[in-house]
Design an enzyme around this catalytic site. Structure first.
Site, PDB file in Angstrom:
ATOM      1  N   SER A 142       5.813  29.776  -4.882  1.00 35.01           N
ATOM      2  CA  SER A 142       4.809  29.453  -5.907  1.00 35.01           C
ATOM      3  C   SER A 142       3.913  30.678  -6.069  1.00 35.01           C
ATOM      4  O   SER A 142       3.857  31.533  -5.163  1.00 35.01           O
ATOM      5  CB  SER A 142       3.965  28.272  -5.416  1.00 35.01           C
ATOM      6  OG  SER A 142       2.819  28.094  -6.211  1.00 35.01           O
ATOM      7  N   TYR A 155      -0.679  23.214   0.917  1.00 37.28           N
ATOM      8  CA  TYR A 155       0.294  23.754  -0.045  1.00 37.28           C
ATOM      9  C   TYR A 155       0.317  25.281   0.008  1.00 37.28           C
ATOM     10  O   TYR A 155       1.376  25.903   0.076  1.00 37.28           O
ATOM     11  CB  TYR A 155      -0.072  23.257  -1.444  1.00 37.28           C
ATOM     12  CG  TYR A 155       0.944  23.549  -2.518  1.00 37.28           C
ATOM     13  CD1 TYR A 155       2.018  22.690  -2.740  1.00 37.28           C
ATOM     14  CD2 TYR A 155       0.827  24.674  -3.333  1.00 37.28           C
ATOM     15  CE1 TYR A 155       2.950  22.943  -3.738  1.00 37.28           C
ATOM     16  CE2 TYR A 155       1.752  24.940  -4.336  1.00 37.28           C
ATOM     17  CZ  TYR A 155       2.812  24.070  -4.536  1.00 37.28           C
ATOM     18  OH  TYR A 155       3.728  24.332  -5.527  1.00 37.28           O
TER      19      TYR A 155
HETATM   20  P1  NAD Z   1       8.669  17.450  -8.936  1.00 36.67           P
HETATM   21  O1  NAD Z   1       7.706  16.476  -8.332  1.00 36.67           O
HETATM   22  O2  NAD Z   1       9.223  17.194 -10.275  1.00 36.67           O
HETATM   23  O3  NAD Z   1       9.899  17.702  -7.975  1.00 36.67           O
HETATM   24  C1  NAD Z   1       9.832  17.618  -6.594  1.00 36.67           C
HETATM   25  C2  NAD Z   1      11.197  17.206  -6.106  1.00 36.67           C
HETATM   26  O4  NAD Z   1      11.160  17.114  -4.682  1.00 36.67           O
HETATM   27  C3  NAD Z   1      11.614  15.823  -6.644  1.00 36.67           C
HETATM   28  O5  NAD Z   1      12.989  15.841  -6.943  1.00 36.67           O
HETATM   29  C4  NAD Z   1      11.329  14.920  -5.464  1.00 36.67           C
HETATM   30  O6  NAD Z   1      12.146  13.770  -5.475  1.00 36.67           O
HETATM   31  C5  NAD Z   1      11.677  15.857  -4.322  1.00 36.67           C
HETATM   32  N1  NAD Z   1      11.117  15.444  -3.036  1.00 36.67           N
HETATM   33  C6  NAD Z   1       9.836  15.125  -2.734  1.00 36.67           C
HETATM   34  N2  NAD Z   1       9.747  14.733  -1.460  1.00 36.67           N
HETATM   35  C7  NAD Z   1      10.998  14.800  -0.946  1.00 36.67           C
HETATM   36  C8  NAD Z   1      11.555  14.509   0.325  1.00 36.67           C
HETATM   37  N3  NAD Z   1      10.812  14.038   1.338  1.00 36.67           N
HETATM   38  N4  NAD Z   1      12.892  14.677   0.489  1.00 36.67           N
HETATM   39  C9  NAD Z   1      13.673  15.116  -0.529  1.00 36.67           C
HETATM   40  N5  NAD Z   1      13.194  15.409  -1.754  1.00 36.67           N
HETATM   41  C10 NAD Z   1      11.875  15.247  -1.951  1.00 36.67           C
HETATM   42  O7  NAD Z   1       7.900  18.853  -8.894  1.00 36.67           O
HETATM   43  P2  NAD Z   1       8.380  20.320  -9.307  1.00 36.67           P
HETATM   44  O8  NAD Z   1       7.261  20.935 -10.045  1.00 36.67           O
HETATM   45  O9  NAD Z   1       9.718  20.302  -9.901  1.00 36.67           O
HETATM   46  O10 NAD Z   1       8.415  21.010  -7.866  1.00 36.67           O
HETATM   47  C11 NAD Z   1       9.588  21.612  -7.336  1.00 36.67           C
HETATM   48  C12 NAD Z   1       9.183  22.785  -6.462  1.00 36.67           C
HETATM   49  O11 NAD Z   1       8.564  23.776  -7.276  1.00 36.67           O
HETATM   50  C13 NAD Z   1       8.189  22.419  -5.371  1.00 36.67           C
HETATM   51  O12 NAD Z   1       8.520  23.104  -4.174  1.00 36.67           O
HETATM   52  C14 NAD Z   1       6.882  22.921  -5.933  1.00 36.67           C
HETATM   53  O13 NAD Z   1       5.954  23.245  -4.932  1.00 36.67           O
HETATM   54  C15 NAD Z   1       7.347  24.168  -6.676  1.00 36.67           C
HETATM   55  N6  NAD Z   1       6.418  24.653  -7.689  1.00 36.67           N
HETATM   56  C16 NAD Z   1       6.080  23.890  -8.748  1.00 36.67           C
HETATM   57  C17 NAD Z   1       5.184  24.403  -9.691  1.00 36.67           C
HETATM   58  C18 NAD Z   1       4.784  23.633 -10.926  1.00 36.67           C
HETATM   59  O14 NAD Z   1       3.849  24.061 -11.617  1.00 36.67           O
HETATM   60  N7  NAD Z   1       5.441  22.550 -11.268  1.00 36.67           N
HETATM   61  C19 NAD Z   1       4.617  25.660  -9.501  1.00 36.67           C
HETATM   62  C20 NAD Z   1       4.975  26.391  -8.387  1.00 36.67           C
HETATM   63  C21 NAD Z   1       5.884  25.877  -7.481  1.00 36.67           C
END
Ligand code: NAD
Length: 260
Positions: A142, A155
């Site tokens: 991130s 985080y």
């Molecule tokens: P999201 O909530 O759509 O996706 C998260 C995914 O992780 C989902 O598929 C959820 O089911 C899964 N998950 C959660 N807990 C779990 C567990 N215990 N076991 C297995 N799967 C689990 O969010 P996202 O934005 O797609 O996030 C995905 C990644 O990207 C994360 O690591 C997040 O930190 C990172 N990220 C997101 C952003 C953003 O702005 N959306 C920015 C930087 C980094």
């Protein structure tokens, strides 16, 4: 952009029934990779999602339930996949609170899911990649792996941790045809971000549009969300021959956030 050069490769994408993981899965499949989708749930919708990706991209797609907060389930997922040429450590959760009020249980869960799961999955996947003679580990960090924000202690700690793990994985595989890199997204409008909007509206007494423009995207100089397709395209690039000497580094896809 890339033809189906990942034909015959298997990609395991953790946390991929939604958001960035699903976006990356689509782009890897479009490039020809077979997929293992994952989350902690096991619903008919999860399996239907796998069937629809398979039909759309003409690749094999399996959905496998595993809870990434549990080390043994992370390792079992990779073993059950049977092959893991591309590992995308993506599963992640968020909790926002000042440190004195931050529930210890949320700290533990964020460190387990956002950081330790990548260690366990990588430990299980590297022997398979070595046997296959090729591998790509892609960690979804991130902008918070490189910078901090208040109220996101767990985080930010986990994401800085995964950047460190990325470097160590790269050094331990540097002489082999295996690379490990971290993608550092800025804000992407996925469920993890959507869930933060109502709280931010209350905290700042702002409308949804103002929270997005003045709070969330205030640190993203482009003024736009990054997209899941852009994360997928970056992952595909990291699997391409052009990226064979890119290892142990971070690629920011953040509209300029980390340039500030
Ligand atoms: P999201 O909530 O759509 O996706 C998260 C995914 O992780 C989902 O598929 C959820 O089911 C899964 N998950 C959660 N807990 C779990 C567990 N215990 N076991 C297995 N799967 C689990 O969010 P996202 O934005 O797609 O996030 C995905 C990644 O990207 C994360 O690591 C997040 O930190 C990172 N990220 C997101 C952003 C953003 O702005 N959306 C920015 C930087 C980094």
């Amino acid at each position: 952009m890339f033809e189906r050069f990942l034909g015959g490769k298997t990609a395991v994408v953790t946390g991929s029934n939604s958001g960035i993981g699903l976006g990356i899965a689509h782009e890897l499949a479009r490039a020809g990779a077979d997929l293992v989708l994952n989350s902690f749930t096991d619903t008919p919708q999860d399996h239907a999602l796998a069937e629809s990706l398979a039909a759309e991209h003409g690749v094999k797609v399996r959905y496998m339930q595993a809870d990434m907060s549990k080390g043994e389930e992370c390792r079992a997922l990779i073993e059950a996949a049977g092959a893991c040429d591309i590992l995308v450590n993506n599963a992640g959760i968020q909790h926002v609170a000042p440190i004195p009020d931050f529930p210890a249980e949320r700290w533990d869960a964020i460190i387990a899911i956002n950081l330790s799961s990548a260690f366990h999955a990588t430990a299980a996947a590297l022997p398979m990649m070595r046997r296959a003679g090729w591998g790509r580990v892609i960690n979804i960090a991130s902008a918070h792996g490189l910078t901090a924000s208040e109220y996101k202690s767990a985080y930010v700690a986990a994401k800085h941790g995964i950047v460190g793990l990325t470097k160590v994985t790269a050094l331990e595989t540097a002489k082999e045809p295996i690379t490990c890199n971290a993608i550092c997204p800025g804000y992407v409008l996925t469920p993890i971000v959507e869930k933060q909007i109502p709280d931010q509206m209350k905290t700042h007494n702002m409308s949804r549009d103002d929270v997005i423009a003045k709070v969330m995207l205030q640190r993203q100089p482009s003024g736009q969300f990054a997209t899941v397709e852009q994360m997928g395209g970056t992952a595909v690039f990291l699997c391409s021959p052009a990226a064979a000497q890119i290892t142990g580094t971070t690629i920011s896809v953040d509209g300029g956030w980390t340039a500030l």
